[in-house]
Structure formats: C-alpha cells, structure tokens
Design an enzyme around this catalytic site. Structure first.
Site, PDB file in Angstrom:
ATOM      1  N   LYS A   1       0.848  -1.201   0.000  1.00  0.00           N
ATOM      2  CA  LYS A   1       0.000   0.000   0.000  1.00  0.00           C
ATOM      3  C   LYS A   1       0.881   1.247   0.000  1.00  0.00           C
ATOM      4  O   LYS A   1       1.640   1.470   0.937  1.00  0.00           O
ATOM      5  CB  LYS A   1      -0.894   0.031   1.240  1.00  0.00           C
ATOM      6  CG  LYS A   1      -1.954   1.127   1.158  1.00  0.00           C
ATOM      7  CD  LYS A   1      -2.634   1.404   2.474  1.00  0.00           C
ATOM      8  CE  LYS A   1      -1.964   2.487   3.270  1.00  0.00           C
ATOM      9  NZ  LYS A   1      -1.917   3.806   2.632  1.00  0.00           N
ATOM     10  N   GLU A  23      10.439  16.652  14.545  1.00  0.00           N
ATOM     11  CA  GLU A  23      10.616  16.505  13.093  1.00  0.00           C
ATOM     12  C   GLU A  23       9.606  17.400  12.367  1.00  0.00           C
ATOM     13  O   GLU A  23       8.407  17.324  12.623  1.00  0.00           O
ATOM     14  CB  GLU A  23      10.393  15.047  12.675  1.00  0.00           C
ATOM     15  CG  GLU A  23      10.658  14.840  11.191  1.00  0.00           C
ATOM     16  CD  GLU A  23      10.343  13.419  10.703  1.00  0.00           C
ATOM     17  OE1 GLU A  23       9.299  12.876  11.088  1.00  0.00           O
ATOM     18  OE2 GLU A  23      11.149  12.894   9.919  1.00  0.00           O
ATOM     19  N   GLU A  41      10.804   1.887   9.427  1.00  0.00           N
ATOM     20  CA  GLU A  41      11.718   2.978   9.057  1.00  0.00           C
ATOM     21  C   GLU A  41      10.967   4.265   9.341  1.00  0.00           C
ATOM     22  O   GLU A  41      10.010   4.609   8.634  1.00  0.00           O
ATOM     23  CB  GLU A  41      12.091   2.879   7.568  1.00  0.00           C
ATOM     24  CG  GLU A  41      13.121   1.821   7.269  1.00  0.00           C
ATOM     25  CD  GLU A  41      14.478   2.086   7.917  1.00  0.00           C
ATOM     26  OE1 GLU A  41      14.801   3.266   8.175  1.00  0.00           O
ATOM     27  OE2 GLU A  41      15.208   1.127   8.184  1.00  0.00           O
ATOM     28  N   CYS A  86      13.356  11.714   5.436  1.00  0.00           N
ATOM     29  CA  CYS A  86      13.647  11.271   6.799  1.00  0.00           C
ATOM     30  C   CYS A  86      15.089  11.562   7.213  1.00  0.00           C
ATOM     31  O   CYS A  86      15.364  11.902   8.345  1.00  0.00           O
ATOM     32  CB  CYS A  86      13.379   9.783   6.916  1.00  0.00           C
ATOM     33  SG  CYS A  86      14.313   8.822   5.704  1.00  0.00           S
TER      34      CYS A  86
HETATM   35  P1  NAD Z   1       2.498   8.394   7.900  1.00  0.00           P
HETATM   36  O1  NAD Z   1       2.912   7.650   9.102  1.00  0.00           O
HETATM   37  O2  NAD Z   1       1.430   9.411   8.023  1.00  0.00           O
HETATM   38  O3  NAD Z   1       1.965   7.366   6.757  1.00  0.00           O
HETATM   39  C1  NAD Z   1       2.789   6.343   6.255  1.00  0.00           C
HETATM   40  C2  NAD Z   1       1.918   5.256   5.660  1.00  0.00           C
HETATM   41  O4  NAD Z   1       1.154   4.643   6.676  1.00  0.00           O
HETATM   42  C3  NAD Z   1       0.917   5.731   4.615  1.00  0.00           C
HETATM   43  O5  NAD Z   1       0.844   4.776   3.583  1.00  0.00           O
HETATM   44  C4  NAD Z   1      -0.383   5.788   5.395  1.00  0.00           C
HETATM   45  O6  NAD Z   1      -1.532   5.661   4.584  1.00  0.00           O
HETATM   46  C5  NAD Z   1      -0.212   4.593   6.303  1.00  0.00           C
HETATM   47  N1  NAD Z   1      -0.998   4.631   7.534  1.00  0.00           N
HETATM   48  C6  NAD Z   1      -1.416   5.713   8.233  1.00  0.00           C
HETATM   49  N2  NAD Z   1      -2.073   5.320   9.353  1.00  0.00           N
HETATM   50  C7  NAD Z   1      -2.044   3.961   9.355  1.00  0.00           C
HETATM   51  C8  NAD Z   1      -2.546   2.969  10.250  1.00  0.00           C
HETATM   52  N3  NAD Z   1      -3.231   3.305  11.354  1.00  0.00           N
HETATM   53  N4  NAD Z   1      -2.335   1.675   9.948  1.00  0.00           N
HETATM   54  C9  NAD Z   1      -1.650   1.318   8.839  1.00  0.00           C
HETATM   55  N5  NAD Z   1      -1.164   2.211   7.942  1.00  0.00           N
HETATM   56  C10 NAD Z   1      -1.361   3.516   8.208  1.00  0.00           C
HETATM   57  O7  NAD Z   1       3.818   9.011   7.282  1.00  0.00           O
HETATM   58  P2  NAD Z   1       3.976   9.988   6.030  1.00  0.00           P
HETATM   59  O8  NAD Z   1       3.411  11.325   6.379  1.00  0.00           O
HETATM   60  O9  NAD Z   1       3.498   9.319   4.793  1.00  0.00           O
HETATM   61  O10 NAD Z   1       5.559  10.066   5.911  1.00  0.00           O
HETATM   62  C11 NAD Z   1       6.347  10.945   6.668  1.00  0.00           C
HETATM   63  C12 NAD Z   1       7.080  10.213   7.763  1.00  0.00           C
HETATM   64  O11 NAD Z   1       7.756   9.071   7.233  1.00  0.00           O
HETATM   65  C13 NAD Z   1       8.164  11.075   8.398  1.00  0.00           C
HETATM   66  O12 NAD Z   1       8.144  10.903   9.785  1.00  0.00           O
HETATM   67  C14 NAD Z   1       9.448  10.523   7.802  1.00  0.00           C
HETATM   68  O13 NAD Z   1      10.586  10.755   8.583  1.00  0.00           O
HETATM   69  C15 NAD Z   1       9.127   9.076   7.672  1.00  0.00           C
HETATM   70  N6  NAD Z   1       9.955   8.429   6.653  1.00  0.00           N
HETATM   71  C16 NAD Z   1      10.948   7.595   7.071  1.00  0.00           C
HETATM   72  C17 NAD Z   1      11.805   6.994   6.140  1.00  0.00           C
HETATM   73  C18 NAD Z   1      12.935   6.104   6.584  1.00  0.00           C
HETATM   74  O14 NAD Z   1      13.480   5.388   5.745  1.00  0.00           O
HETATM   75  N7  NAD Z   1      13.321   6.131   7.851  1.00  0.00           N
HETATM   76  C19 NAD Z   1      11.619   7.245   4.783  1.00  0.00           C
HETATM   77  C20 NAD Z   1      10.587   8.099   4.397  1.00  0.00           C
HETATM   78  C21 NAD Z   1       9.761   8.678   5.339  1.00  0.00           C
END
Ligand code: NAD
Length: 506
Positions: free
Chosen positions: A187, A398, A262, A298
């Site tokens: 997803k 962040e 991650e 990130c």
């Molecule tokens: P997010 O946590 O809002 O969403 C990430 C994913 O999780 C999306 O696909 C979302 O639809 C899904 N999701 C949301 N709630 C969920 C739930 N309750 N159950 C299952 N899935 C759910 O994050 P975002 O806004 O898309 O991304 C930003 C964050 O991601 C930042 O904190 C960033 O640092 C982190 N990030 C980390 C890495 C890494 O490699 N460490 C890489 C990219 C982004």
C-alpha cells in the site's frame, strides 16, 4: 502563468491514464467502488479519483499472494532475478511518465524524480546479487550428527510506504521481500499513489499474477494489512506515531508478526571551526534535500550545530545560498523546490515556522509564501532559523519540510549531549578536517547512519536505519534480506556408518 494555464495540460495528462489497483494479476477498482481524490500540490486543483481499497480488497490481495507464493518460491533466485530484469527494462521505458506523475502528485521537482528513478537500478541489480550470495551454516556437531541451517520465505509480506519518494519506494522497497521468495501486498501513501498505480501495469507484465498486489487507500486500508492473520511479515515506512500504532495493532491481531519500521529523524549536522566554509554550507543545503523533496526526507539535515567561531559567517553564507533556490511548480523544468505535499502539511510546516518565531528563534530568511506561484499551491520559501535551542519545538520535533534550525555551540560536551538528546537517531553528520575528532564524534553519535564531511547519500549494500525511535531494523543490505527469511536448523543423526551400511546392503 495563471492557475488554469498550469492545470489544463496536466489534468489531461492525468485523466488520459487509468489508475487501477493490482490484485491477482487483474487491474481493478475497489470492490466497494470507494474512491479518494487526488489533488495537485502545485495548484490545489483536483486531478482525478483513484480506488480506496477496503478490508475486502486486502483480503482478496492476500489470498492472491498466498496462492502465487509456492510457485514464486520454486522459481529460485535466478528465475526471480529474470523478472527483476524485465521490470527494470519496463521502468526505464516509462521513466518520463513515472517522473512526471510524481511531480504532479507529490510536488517533488520532475528533474529530481527522474534521478530517483535512475537510482532504482542499483537496487534492481543489487538485490538479486545479494540474494545469490546468501548461504546457510553448518554447525559443529558431535560425531554421528550433522546440523545445518536453511532459509525459507515467510509467505506473504505486507509493505506500507510513506509519501515522500513515491515511485522510488514503490520500486525499491518490495524488492528484498520478492527476491527471497515472498509475495507481496503493498500500500502506497494515500497522499501520493498515482505513480504506484501506474507501476501496477509494469509489475503485472514483469511478475507472475498474484506475486505483487497493490491496494491503495488510507489508514483503514493499512490497518487491514497490519492485522491480517496471514501476513506474518510487515514492513513499514512512515512516521513514529504510525509506527508505534502499527506495533500495537500487529500485536492485537493475535499472531506474532515480524516487523521492520523505518521512521522519522531530527538529524544533526555538527560543524567544527576548521571546515572549509563553502563546502560545509553546500553540504548543509545538499543535506536538506530541498531540491529533491522540499526537505520532506527522513534523513535530511534538520539541526545544524555550528561552532561559535564560524557561526555568523556560516549563517550568512547559508542564507545567501538558499536565496538562489527557485521555488515553483513541480513539473516546471526550472524549479528547484516544489510545493509540500498537501495543504494540511503546509499548515503543519507553517505552524512550526510560527512557533519558531514565537519561541524566540531568529528567522533569518524564508518561511513565507513565495511570489509568482499559483495561489492554491502549497509553497513555502525555504526557511533558515538561527539562535535555536533544544527547548524550542523547531529544535526538537521533526518538521519534514523546507525548514532548518541552526544552533551555536562552543563547549563540545554540551553540544554532543544536545545532538544526542532526542528520542530520534536516524542520521547525523560530522564536518571537520581533523580525523581523530571526526571519528571520536561519529563514535559518540547515537544515530544509525553517520557521515563524515558528507550528507544524505546512502549506498545500496550498506545498512540504512536508525537508533531509538527512528527505526526497528535496517534496510538496503544483507541484514534486511535475512529478515524476510525464516531460519530453520536441520539436525541429522548419521548413525553408526557400519550398521547402516550393513542394513542397506543386506
Ligand atoms: P504516515 O505515518 O502518516 O503514513 C505512512 C503510511 O502509513 C501511509 O501509507 C499511510 O496511509 C499509512 N498509515 C497511516 N495510518 C495507518 C494505520 N493506522 N495503519 C496502517 N497504515 C497507516 O507518514 P507519512 O506522512 O506518509 O511520511 C512521513 C514520515 O515518514 C516522516 O516521519 C518521515 O521521517 C518518515 N519516513 C521515514 C523513512 C525512513 O526510511 N526512515 C523514509 C521516508 C519517510
């Protein structure tokens, strides 16, 4: 250029394409007919609707993945690698379309998204090579016994990704689970699903039906993957808050799931007074990932800790350099910095800019809406704050946007305790020409990936991930590959060779 002039050709480009989920080799809508709308972050205009997957779609995808898995595992690494090669070829033939979709949907500059796609080849070639190098072990055993280990795939892997590098995540993140013989339910982020849906067709051409299944949707769709009893291995990229929730929900599903996370970072760049200032300023800005994804990355530099002796000149040069970055529409070839992903995220980032000012930091430049961009777009001029302290929200949380905080330091121990003082530990960098100080500082940093006189780049084959709340596990390396495999020990009692031979030979 008015909003309408921008929106028209883009909207035709998007609406001329069909965006369907991929389940069991079929390109499908959600079985409920539910949809979600896609907005252009550069204009705020609605572009199209895409399927919003339900629990029933996740169920169908998991069944398809289960059905396809034994034959996929039987193909062996070499057979699976051939599918990777076909996929790589299809991606290079669709490079322009995929890059443009990410620019339109996510707001990242189209030039950067072409690079993101080009970077995928290291992963498409690298994972099969690493998988071919995997071996089991033979353990010392008492005479007449043999112990060895074998690896087996889990079965179906659930993969949920973040919004900021859509096509790169959709191409590269599934690869280690696939090359090890697992099948997949994936997803993408509900904010940026277009390029993954465009990839559905390419996955379908390159892989047998059911090996890769793509379900788009929101948190509820993600939760259906996290709690599915037949998905035993979950891989998640996203925020710390969602990661913690997923850990809890996975446990509540009633079976033990193998999980990798991650998550976020608030990454420190430490600058000593002996640096070449121009190089360090370039490194600071390069490490912000401004011209890749508006700092929505990130591993980006987010806290820059500069020694007092060079602090003022560093801030002055950084402000001058940031002013050269052109903020604009993501699919304009001349744009360096696009809009942030959504209006809600713009509000969040803007809230941080306001809090920085309110809490007493000095806003040296940026943080405002630029001139000459569409009024509905989510644009922010890259913001540089000085005089930041760890007590301020911009100094410890962040932001995930084009905002960077500079701290001034003079005492090494105080600076290090500030650098390590958060519950995040993804990346960090150390800038000095003194080798022993560089290594001493790298050693003392509580982070998963530390650069010396460099930033942001990571290299396939070396483990990427964080300490503390930034990650669970490591990606992009042999360490990750092994996490998609169950290990089994086989113990054989060889028996008395003479007795066995006598029995066998009569
Ligand atoms: P997010 O946590 O809002 O969403 C990430 C994913 O999780 C999306 O696909 C979302 O639809 C899904 N999701 C949301 N709630 C969920 C739930 N309750 N159950 C299952 N899935 C759910 O994050 P975002 O806004 O898309 O991304 C930003 C964050 O991601 C930042 O904190 C960033 O640092 C982190 N990030 C980390 C890495 C890494 O490699 N460490 C890489 C990219 C982004």
């Amino acid at each position: 250029m008015t909003d309408t002039q921008v929106a028209d050709p883009i909207s035709t480009f998007v609406t001329s394409q069909d965006f369907k989920m991929l389940i069991g080799g079929q390109l499908v809508d959600s079985e409920s007919g539910a949809t979600q709308q896609v907005l252009d972050p550069s204009t705020g205009d609605k572009l199209t609707d895409i399927p919003r997957g339900t629990t029933a779609d996740v169920e169908a995808a998991t069944r398809a993945a289960q059905k396809a898995q034994p034959a996929w595992a039987d193909l062996g690494v070499a057979g699976r690698a051939r599918c990777f090669a076909t996929f790589a070829d299809l991606i290079s033939r669709n490079r322009e379309r995929l890059a443009m979709l990410d620019a339109i949907d996510c707001g990242n500059p189209v030039t950067a998204m072409r690079t993101d796609i080009d970077l995928c080849s290291a992963y498409l070639d690298g994972w099969p090579a690493l998988a071919k190098s995997l071996t089991g072990d033979v353990y010392p055993a008492s005479p007449g016994n043999l112990h060895y280990t074998a690896h087996r795939p889990f079965g179906v892997v659930g993969r949920i990704t973040a919004f900021n590098h859509p096509v790169m995540f959709a191409i590269t993140r599934p690869l280690p689970s696939l090359i090890t013989g697992n099948t997949l339910v994936m997803k993408p982020s509900d904010e940026t699903s277009l390029s993954t849906l465009a990839l559905a067709e390419l996955f379908n051409e390159a892989f047998p039906p059911g090996v890769v299944n793509i379900v788009t949707g929101d948190a509820a769709t993600g939760d259906a993957i996290v709690t599915h009893p037949d998905i035993k291995r979950l891989a998640f990229t996203g925020s710390v808050g969602t990661g913690l929730l997923i850990q809890r929900r996975a446990a509540e599903s009633g079976n033990v799931k193998h999980l990798s996370l991650e998550l976020g970072g608030k990454n420190a760049m430490i600058v000593f007074p002996d640096v070449d200032l121009d190089l360090a300023v370039e490194g600071a800005i390069y490490g912000m990932n401004l011209d890749v994804c508006q700092g929505q990355s990130c591993g980006s530099n987010s806290r820059i800790l500069v020694h007092a002796k060079i602090h003022d000149e560093f801030v002055h040069r950084m402000a001058a350099r940031l002013a050269q970055y052109r903020v604009g529409i993501a699919y304009d070839e001349n744009t360096d910095v696009g809009p942030v992903v959504s209006q809600a995220h713009w509000n969040r980032v803007n809230g941080y800019v306001e809090s920085g000012v309110a809490e007493g930091a000095t806003l040296v430049r940026g943080g405002d809406r630029p001139d000459g961009v569409p009024s509905g777009g989510n644009f922010i001029n890259p913001a540089l704050f000085a005089d930041v302290t760890p007590a301020m929200r911009i100094g410890r949380e962040e932001i995930f946007g084009p905002v960077v905080s500079v701290f001034k330091w003079s005492d090494y121990d105080t600076m290090m305790s500030e650098a390590n003082g958060l519950d995040l530990g993804l990346t960090a960098s150390v800038w000095t020409n003194d080798l022993s100080i560089a290594h001493k500082t790298a050693d003392a940093l509580d982070a998963g990936y530390v650069w010396i006189n460099d930033s942001t780049r990571h290299y396939f084959g070396t483990p990427f991930g964080g300490t503390k709340n930034s990650a669970l596990g490591r990606e992009e390396s042999k360490d990750e590959l092994l996490t998609y495999l169950e290990q089994k020990v086989v113990h054989t009692r060889l028996g008395e060779a003479k007795t066995s031979l006598d029995r066998l030979l009569g």
